[in-house]
Design an enzyme around this catalytic site. Structure first.
Site, short mmCIF file in Angstrom:
data_model
loop_
_atom_site.label_atom_id
_atom_site.label_comp_id
_atom_site.label_asym_id
_atom_site.label_seq_id
_atom_site.Cartn_x
_atom_site.Cartn_y
_atom_site.Cartn_z
N LEU A 38 81.27 10.92 12.36
CA LEU A 38 80.44 10.15 11.42
C LEU A 38 79.05 10.78 11.35
O LEU A 38 78.47 11.10 12.38
CB LEU A 38 80.31 8.69 11.92
CG LEU A 38 79.35 7.79 11.14
CD1 LEU A 38 79.90 7.43 9.77
CD2 LEU A 38 79.06 6.50 11.92
N HIS A 61 62.56 -7.29 13.51
CA HIS A 61 62.91 -5.87 13.45
C HIS A 61 63.74 -5.46 14.66
O HIS A 61 64.67 -4.67 14.56
CB HIS A 61 61.64 -5.01 13.37
CG HIS A 61 60.89 -5.19 12.07
ND1 HIS A 61 61.53 -5.17 10.85
CD2 HIS A 61 59.59 -5.42 11.80
CE1 HIS A 61 60.62 -5.36 9.88
NE2 HIS A 61 59.44 -5.53 10.44
N ASP A 80 67.43 -5.19 4.78
CA ASP A 80 66.31 -6.04 4.37
C ASP A 80 66.45 -7.45 4.94
O ASP A 80 67.57 -7.94 5.15
CB ASP A 80 66.21 -6.09 2.84
CG ASP A 80 64.84 -6.53 2.36
OD1 ASP A 80 63.89 -6.50 3.17
OD2 ASP A 80 64.71 -6.90 1.19
C1 IPE Z 1 63.06 -1.80 1.35
O1 IPE Z 1 62.67 -3.03 1.82
C2 IPE Z 1 62.76 -0.76 2.37
C3 IPE Z 1 63.56 -0.84 3.57
C4 IPE Z 1 64.53 -1.67 3.82
C5 IPE Z 1 63.21 0.14 4.56
P1 IPE Z 1 61.24 -3.64 1.47
O2 IPE Z 1 61.22 -4.99 2.06
O3 IPE Z 1 60.17 -2.71 1.90
O4 IPE Z 1 61.28 -3.68 -0.12
P2 IPE Z 1 60.49 -4.57 -1.14
O5 IPE Z 1 59.04 -4.47 -0.78
O6 IPE Z 1 60.99 -5.96 -0.99
O7 IPE Z 1 60.84 -4.00 -2.47
C1 IPE Z 2 63.44 -4.77 6.41
O1 IPE Z 2 63.01 -6.05 6.67
C2 IPE Z 2 62.91 -3.75 7.38
C3 IPE Z 2 61.88 -2.86 6.85
C4 IPE Z 2 61.47 -2.79 5.62
C5 IPE Z 2 61.23 -2.00 7.82
P1 IPE Z 2 61.67 -6.60 6.04
O2 IPE Z 2 60.57 -6.39 7.03
O3 IPE Z 2 61.43 -6.05 4.71
O4 IPE Z 2 62.00 -8.15 5.96
P2 IPE Z 2 61.50 -9.15 4.84
O5 IPE Z 2 61.89 -8.58 3.51
O6 IPE Z 2 60.01 -9.26 5.00
O7 IPE Z 2 62.21 -10.42 5.16
MG MG Z 3 61.85 -6.68 2.80
#
Ligand code: IPE
Ligand code: IPE
Ligand code: MG
Length: 232
Positions: A126, A32, A15
């Site tokens: 792994l 990303h 995240d």
């Molecule tokens: C959780 O992250 C999903 C992934 C890392 C793939 P999100 O950014 O989507 O989660 P929320 O919306 O903060 O709960």
């Molecule tokens: C996690 O990073 C990746 C995915 C959920 C695909 P985010 O895109 O959720 O990044 P934030 O939470 O907006 O910073």
């Molecule tokens: Mg996120």
């Protein structure tokens, strides 16, 4: 660090890619991309540490709610990653696996995923599991439906249901790390995390590094896992 205290299955909720990009005035997709470069780097370290199962939450069943451009961009990053990395993973003895629902994923990406899995299926150093279009609730519901279809006799047991999970042979995660400060599961490994240990860090995923990984592993090594019993 003692070998015994390593998690057998390490899981990470990747995240903070968006916030990492925002801080740098970059488009979210650049975050990303940086996140996937980092994933490659951390997967190698996990392999080097001798951890047997590594799973990452890369795209949730709820992430389809993001703007179309971001979703399409993420799908392209997954394509790029598989094409670029599968040979290398195989040469390192890594088995690539995907976990999640197959619906909604573009046909060509699905084919690439299948190819990556087939190509690395005999590797044993792994198991690297990418949870893509994964949701814990979806997994439980899908398993329940499969179980009913199988004509299972009641009362069903936990083991009966587990047989229908996406990757029934993968053991439950011992340690779940979430980066970027959020203190929630967001529908990751719902059933499987019943006795997982959790580690949270404020670091955005693209900034996660070897020192951070070792900090989390050290912290895990000091945990006392009781499973409802008493301290040994
Ligand atoms: C959780 O992250 C999903 C992934 C890392 C793939 P999100 O950014 O989507 O989660 P929320 O919306 O903060 O709960
Ligand atoms: C996690 O990073 C990746 C995915 C959920 C695909 P985010 O895109 O959720 O990044 P934030 O939470 O907006 O910073
Ligand atoms: Mg996120």
């Amino acid at each position: 660090m003692s070998e015994k205290k390593l998690p057998n299955h390490l899981a990470i909720i990747l995240d903070g890619n968006g916030r990492w990009a925002k801080k740098r005035n970059l488009p979210r997709l650049m975050g990303h991309r940086a996140g996937f470069r980092k994933l490659d780097n951390i997967a190698r370290l996990v392999l080097k540490r001798g951890i047997r199962y590594f799973s990452v939450y890369a795209f949730s069943t709820e992430n389809w709610n993001r703007p179309e451009m971001e979703v399409a961009g993420l799908m392209s990053i997954f394509r790029f990653y598989i094409r670029k990395k599968v040979y290398e993973l195989k040469s390192l003895g890594v088995r690539l696996r995907f976990c999640g629902r197959k619906d909604r994923i573009p046909e060509d990406l699905l084919k690439l995923m299948q190819w990556g899995e087939d190509f690395t299926k005999d590797e044993k150093n792994l198991d690297f599991v990418i949870c893509l279009n994964y949701g814990g609730r979806a997994e439980i519901i899908d398993a329940v439906n499969e179980l009913i279809k199988s004509g299972a006799k009641t009362p069903v047991t936990e083991e009966d249901l587990r047989k229908y999970f996406y990757l029934p042979d993968v053991p439950d995660p011992d340690l779940i790390i979430r980066t970027s400060g959020e203190l929630r599961l967001s529908n990751f490994w719902l059933w499987e995390s019943a006795y997982s240990e959790f580690y949270f860090t404020d670091i955005h995923w693209p900034d996660f590094d070897e020192a951070e990984l070792d900090k989390a592993l050290e912290n895990y090594a000091g945990r006392d896992r009781r499973y409802g019993g008493l301290k040994k």
